[in-house]
Design an enzyme around this catalytic site. Structure first.
Site, PDB file in Angstrom:
ATOM      1  CD  GLU A  36      -2.978  -1.131   0.234  1.00 33.59           C
ATOM      2  OE1 GLU A  36      -3.121  -0.079  -0.440  1.00 33.59           O
ATOM      3  OE2 GLU A  36      -3.685  -2.137   0.083  1.00 33.59           O
ATOM      4  CB  CYS A  82      -6.081  -2.314   6.750  1.00 30.50           C
ATOM      5  SG  CYS A  82      -6.219  -4.069   7.135  1.00 30.50           S
ATOM      6  CG  HIS A 100      -4.177  -5.216   2.446  1.00 30.81           C
ATOM      7  ND1 HIS A 100      -4.517  -3.912   2.110  1.00 30.81           N
ATOM      8  CD2 HIS A 100      -4.917  -5.515   3.553  1.00 30.81           C
ATOM      9  CE1 HIS A 100      -5.429  -3.463   2.959  1.00 30.81           C
ATOM     10  NE2 HIS A 100      -5.687  -4.415   3.839  1.00 30.81           N
TER      11      HIS A 100
END
Length: 245
Positions: free
Chosen positions: A121, A185, A204
């Site tokens: 991410e 998250c 993730h």
């Protein structure tokens, strides 16, 4: 538990064998000019999440436990934490982790039921948090930090990390994302990025067996974090060179 999460410390264990990097910074053990030199160990914190919703076994914490077995090489002190899926705990725990360890890097790992790859991410988002946590709680403001920027990017070049890891021959596909999901998250990532001025990362992972085993995810995390540390070290070296000139 201290800090509100489950902590374990991992000392020096082997990295990826001959490819594991050692830090270049040394410090004197005794203080005299002829004292024996020993490597300066770098603290790294890695977190996974506890159970929530349909994820009675959270693949992120299982993957972090596999990483714990492998370690990150002789130059790293690895600290792992299981974080409850609770907004208020995250708001307390993340700043406490940075204060306690002063880590070179914090990597948060979460599970995505939609993911089929291991996903890096790039950024965390401040607003849009409407989903209830395990305590049936949701921030009234629906944001992480009131008045904070809408989005914070990690200072780590995720594209570079992805390209590097993809050349290692792992049996895991690694991809890039700019949307960590607007749940715990994303909330954790933004909170950590805000606390660290961008010195955080988020990975993730898919649910176990869809398609990867715990061992595959652990090895992937080890490779990814080692590359992140290397990219971070080189980028900071360039900044120092520019400042010196």
């Amino acid at each position: 538990m201290p800090l509100g999460g489950r902590e374990r410390r991992v000392g020096s264990r082997g990295g990826r064998g001959a490819g594991a990097r050692l830090p270049v910074t040394l410090r004197a053990a005794g203080g005299s000019g002829g004292a024996e030199m020993e490597p300066l160990r770098r603290p790294v914190v890695v977190t996974g999440f506890g159970p929530f919703g349909e994820h009675a076994v959270n693949a992120s914490w299982i993957a972090v436990q596999e990483l714990e077995k492998l370690g990150l090489g002789d130059g790293v002190d690895l600290y792992v934490y299981e974080i409850p899926v609770e907004y208020q705990t995250v708001q307390r725990l993340i700043p406490a982790l940075w204060k306690k360890h002063s880590p070179q890097l914090v990597v948060h790992v979460g599970v995505s039921g939609m993911a089929t790859t291991v996903t890096l991410e790039k950024c965390g988002h401040n607003v849009g948090y409407k989903g209830l946590d395990n305590c049936r709680f949701c921030p009234g403001s629906q944001c992480c930090v009131e008045g904070g920027p809408e989005c914070i990017d990690s200072i780590i070049d995720m594209d570079a990390v992805c390209k590097r890891v993809s050349t290692l021959g792992l049996d895991v596909t690694v991809t890039i994302s700019k949307d960590a999901g607007r749940y715990l998250c994303d909330f954790t990532y933004y909170t950590s990025l805000y606390q660290s001025h961008g010195r955080s990362a988020f990975v993730h992972v898919p649910p176990l067996g869809k398609p990867y085993t715990a061992e595959q995810l652990g090895r992937a995390l080890q490779a990814i974090i080692e590359e992140m540390l290397d990219v971070l070290e080189h980028s900071e070296g360039k900044i120092n060179c520019r400042h010196e000139h």
